[in-house]
Design a protein around this motif. Structure first.
Motif, short mmCIF file in Angstrom:
data_model
loop_
_atom_site.label_atom_id
_atom_site.label_comp_id
_atom_site.label_asym_id
_atom_site.label_seq_id
_atom_site.Cartn_x
_atom_site.Cartn_y
_atom_site.Cartn_z
N ASP A 1 58.41 82.90 79.81
CA ASP A 1 57.00 83.59 79.25
C ASP A 1 56.36 84.23 80.39
O ASP A 1 56.52 83.81 81.77
CB ASP A 1 56.11 82.38 78.96
N GLU A 2 55.79 85.27 80.29
CA GLU A 2 55.33 86.07 81.09
C GLU A 2 53.89 85.42 81.53
O GLU A 2 53.15 84.78 80.71
CB GLU A 2 54.82 87.58 80.44
N SER A 3 53.64 85.46 82.71
CA SER A 3 52.37 84.99 83.40
C SER A 3 51.32 85.61 82.81
O SER A 3 51.15 86.64 82.63
CB SER A 3 52.25 84.85 84.95
N ALA A 4 50.22 84.67 82.60
CA ALA A 4 48.89 85.37 82.11
C ALA A 4 48.10 85.88 83.35
O ALA A 4 47.07 86.26 83.18
CB ALA A 4 48.15 84.25 81.43
N ASP A 5 48.20 85.26 84.43
CA ASP A 5 47.60 85.62 85.82
C ASP A 5 47.98 87.12 86.20
O ASP A 5 48.97 87.47 86.27
CB ASP A 5 48.10 84.71 86.82
N GLU A 6 46.83 87.60 86.00
CA GLU A 6 46.99 89.16 86.63
C GLU A 6 47.22 89.51 87.91
O GLU A 6 47.63 90.59 88.35
CB GLU A 6 45.59 90.06 86.30
N GLU A 7 47.30 88.56 88.76
CA GLU A 7 47.61 88.64 90.00
C GLU A 7 49.13 88.35 90.39
O GLU A 7 49.68 88.39 91.59
CB GLU A 7 46.56 87.78 91.23
N VAL A 8 49.63 87.57 89.14
CA VAL A 8 50.99 87.50 89.59
C VAL A 8 51.99 88.83 89.21
O VAL A 8 51.90 89.56 88.17
CB VAL A 8 51.54 86.49 88.72
N TYR A 9 52.71 89.30 90.42
CA TYR A 9 53.34 90.43 90.30
C TYR A 9 54.74 90.41 90.33
O TYR A 9 55.45 91.47 90.04
CB TYR A 9 52.85 91.63 91.30
N ASN A 10 55.43 89.30 90.56
CA ASN A 10 56.75 89.30 90.37
C ASN A 10 57.16 87.78 90.32
O ASN A 10 56.46 86.78 90.35
CB ASN A 10 57.63 89.87 91.53
N TYR A 11 58.63 87.48 90.13
CA TYR A 11 59.04 86.19 89.98
C TYR A 11 60.34 85.86 90.94
O TYR A 11 60.95 87.06 91.48
CB TYR A 11 59.47 85.96 88.50
N ARG A 12 60.61 84.80 91.24
CA ARG A 12 61.68 84.36 91.82
C ARG A 12 62.59 83.43 91.13
O ARG A 12 62.07 82.57 90.40
CB ARG A 12 61.57 83.84 93.19
N VAL A 13 63.90 83.43 91.20
CA VAL A 13 65.07 82.74 90.44
C VAL A 13 65.59 81.73 91.56
O VAL A 13 65.97 82.27 92.80
CB VAL A 13 65.91 83.49 89.75
N TYR A 14 65.58 80.49 91.29
CA TYR A 14 66.23 79.61 92.04
C TYR A 14 67.55 78.93 91.46
O TYR A 14 67.40 78.69 90.21
CB TYR A 14 65.27 78.49 92.56
N ARG A 15 68.61 78.47 92.17
CA ARG A 15 69.70 77.99 91.28
C ARG A 15 70.28 76.94 92.46
O ARG A 15 70.19 77.03 93.84
CB ARG A 15 70.73 79.19 91.27
N ASN A 16 70.94 75.87 92.07
CA ASN A 16 71.56 74.88 92.89
C ASN A 16 73.14 75.12 92.30
O ASN A 16 73.50 75.92 91.62
CB ASN A 16 71.33 73.80 92.79
N VAL A 17 74.27 74.45 93.10
CA VAL A 17 75.44 74.86 92.93
C VAL A 17 76.02 73.61 92.13
O VAL A 17 77.29 73.58 91.33
CB VAL A 17 76.22 74.86 94.10
N ALA A 18 75.10 72.55 91.82
CA ALA A 18 75.73 71.30 90.99
C ALA A 18 74.49 70.72 90.48
O ALA A 18 73.40 70.67 91.07
CB ALA A 18 76.54 70.34 91.70
N LYS A 19 74.29 70.27 89.21
CA LYS A 19 73.29 69.65 88.88
C LYS A 19 72.70 68.52 89.69
O LYS A 19 73.39 67.78 90.18
CB LYS A 19 73.48 69.26 87.21
N GLY A 20 71.36 68.40 89.95
CA GLY A 20 70.76 67.45 90.79
C GLY A 20 70.96 67.80 92.29
O GLY A 20 70.58 67.02 93.18
N GLY A 21 71.62 69.01 92.82
CA GLY A 21 71.75 69.34 94.08
C GLY A 21 70.38 70.06 94.43
O GLY A 21 69.54 70.50 93.71
N LEU A 22 70.54 70.53 95.83
CA LEU A 22 69.27 71.26 96.26
C LEU A 22 68.94 72.79 95.88
O LEU A 22 69.91 73.45 95.56
CB LEU A 22 69.22 71.43 97.92
N PHE A 23 67.84 73.08 95.41
CA PHE A 23 67.67 74.51 94.99
C PHE A 23 67.41 75.58 95.97
O PHE A 23 67.11 75.17 97.08
CB PHE A 23 66.30 74.52 94.11
N ARG A 24 68.25 76.59 96.04
CA ARG A 24 67.96 77.72 97.03
C ARG A 24 67.73 78.93 96.12
O ARG A 24 68.02 79.15 94.98
CB ARG A 24 69.30 78.05 97.54
#
Length: 553
Positions: free
Chosen positions: A351-374
């Motif tokens: 969903d797109e943010s309703a906050d007008e000051e939000v201008y971009n997004y970041r995607v995080y991924r781990n390499v295995a379920k339950g692992g650390l997100f980078r």
């Protein structure tokens, strides 16, 4: 104990500055609160080292309102020339790097004279207390463990002095721990996460990514600040694994070999644990999240001129810092994250943010379920993302919104379906489609963020890990594998589509963190897509990867 190399009077300190002698003020004495006498139940039934719970009678004493700051500690160094450690464990990576160049006045977390002094070790903390006692004629000292716990909880029998806070939503009023502000710093500095590590992420914002200027959060009922978060604190006690035989009069425990001293509290780099939690560290361990405060027999003393001047400067530093924090605004978490995928591509939408000051997004991924997100992708200006570099295993994505360079909390995670690993080549242990009796965790092997298979006592006997593999070319392949074990073990069998095709033993590597590349026999693999199983024949071993190497024809 290192001796002090200069002596000073209680009235003044003379130091050489350029071509003239400069007059330094009296030593800054700590701001203190009088702690009333009382009896309390010390310890907890939650862990073995906090048992048995026992009654302790505490005499009235004075406790430092705050941890000793860099500014206060500098007077000690300037006056005595005390030789301080020049190596400290203070730089961030997946946890904290091994000791590197750094000292009490030059380390990664410290940017203000009014933060707690760190990179010191117990020995230097105790030397500071002895110096201040000698210079003032007042018996300043490190607090005992019993005094620390009594003063920190201030009569409470809950997890924290203000309550249990099971959702982690109130703690930011009283201290700084692994919260959203810390997550911003950790991802920016080390590209890793508190999520799925060390207790996880508190749900509130404390605004401090590292240690905070002392006194920035609410005190407890005794007027003591920062007993939650900020830095762990050294005490006077020799550390023992339990409270069996511990003093019941509030004094420090000094029996035994005293190879370690008790450390109390928590830090900005951990999700805060119960205020009964304790651990032991050697006197020469030097880290960037350990500091101390002082205690004194009897009531809190009157403030000296030097202390009043320090208090005024500290107040100004606190006010300036609070103004900066008040300007910060974190965006709301992203909602509605969905995933679709095929063999080559993963597609995310949200969903797109309703906050007008939000201008971009970041995607995080781990390499295995339950692992650390980078952090995986930045500067995404739409509410969708396509990932053509999908991994073979089961792993997760999260998305955050960014507002004025501050990222909000994570969306709910979405999970991939298992993919296919091409063989010949390396099969990463964490890329399983299904696992029973083993979990994916940090291996800390070839890199600090590498993953592998482990369990409570290593991989369990009878554990089965299933993988989806695609053999590009039929043939006979030699086995290489990266494993660790404290003893020689029976190892594992390999099964392909329900048929046993080979086996390998595990050699003793020296310990759970001593990884070793080992070799075994050969296996024959037919071309096409298959289900490959690793079936464990023993416990107490870990696996990073298996490599299928073509044999020479």
């Amino acid at each position: 104990m290192q001796s002090l190399v200069k002596s000073i009077t209680a009235a003044a300190v003379f130091v050489w500055s350029g071509n003239a002698l400069a007059l330094e003020p009296d030593p800054i004495e700590p701001l203190m609160e009088t702690i009333p006498a009382g009896t309390f139940e010390m310890g907890s039934d939650e862990t073995n080292n906090t048992k048995p719970v026992h009654s302790v009678a505490i005499k009235s004493f004075a406790m430092g309102k705050y941890e000793v700051t860099v500014r206060e500690f500098r007077q000690f160094i300037d006056a005595t020339g005390y030789e301080m450690p020049q190596q400290c464990r203070h730089e961030l990576d997946a946890w904290m790097k091994d000791a590197s160049k750094g000292s009490w006045d030059d380390n990664h977390p410290t940017t203000s004279d009014y933060q707690p002094v760190v990179c010191i070790g117990w020995t230097a903390a105790n030397a500071y207390a002895e110096w201040l006692a000698a210079e003032t004629g007042k018996p300043y000292r490190l607090p005992s463990e019993a005094e620390w716990e009594y003063a920190a909880l201030a009569g409470a029998r809950t997890k924290f002095h203000f309550g249990d806070d099971p959702e982690g939503m109130e703690i930011c009023e009283y201290g700084n721990s692994s919260d959203l502000a810390g997550e911003n710093i950790l991802q920016r500095t080390a590209n890793t996460s508190y999520v799925n590590f060390g207790g996880g992420l508190d749900g509130c914002v404390d605004h401090a990514g590292y240690s905070a200027i002392v006194g920035m959060y609410k005190p407890n009922r005794f007027g003591i600040h920062n007993t939650i978060g900020n830095v762990f604190e050294f005490t006077a006690d020799c550390y023992h694994n339990t409270y069996e035989g511990a003093p019941t009069d509030g004094s420090a425990r000094t029996d035994g070999t005293c190879e370690q001293y008790s450390l109390r509290g928590s830090s900005w780099h951990w999700k805060a644990d119960s205020q009964t939690t304790r651990m032991g560290f050697g006197p020469d361990f030097v880290g960037g999240i350990e500091g101390f405060r002082l205690a004194l027999d009897g009531p809190a003393p009157k403030k000296s001129k030097a202390t009043k001047a320090f208090e005024a400067d500290l107040k100004q530093a606190q006010t300036t810092q609070q103004k900066r924090w008040d300007r910060e605004s974190y965006p709301a978490p992203v909602s509605g994250l969905k995933i679709s995928q095929d063999d080559q591509m993963v597609t995310l939408t949200w969903d797109e943010s309703a906050d007008e000051e939000v201008y971009n997004y970041r995607v995080y991924r781990n390499v295995a379920k339950g692992g650390l997100f980078r952090q995986y992708a930045d500067n995404i200006f739409t509410n969708s993302f396509r990932d053509a570099n999908r991994l073979p295993g089961i792993y997760e994505y999260r998305v955050v919104a960014v507002k004025n360079h501050l990222q909000g909390n994570y969306s709910d995670a979405v999970v991939t379906l298992p993919g296919w690993t091409a063989l010949p080549g390396r099969l990463e242990a964490e890329y399983f489609a299904k696992a029973e009796g083993a979990t994916a965790r940090g291996a800390y092997d070839e890199t600090r963020v590498s993953m592998g298979l482990t369990g409570r006592e290593g991989i369990e006997t009878g554990a089965v890990m299933s993988y989806q593999v695609e053999v590009v070319e039929a043939g006979t392949y030699a086995l290489k594998y990266r494993a660790t074990a404290p003893r020689k073990g029976e190892g594992f069998e390999l099964w392909l589509d329900g048929k046993r095709i080979g086996a390998a033993t595990i050699a003793e590597s020296g310990g759970y963190w001593d990884w070793q590349t080992q070799k075994s026999g050969t296996v024959t693999l037919p071309k096409g897509r298959h289900t490959l199983e690793i079936r464990s024949r023993d416990n107490e071993w870990k696996l990073n990867w298996i490599e299928f190497v073509p044999t020479k024809s």
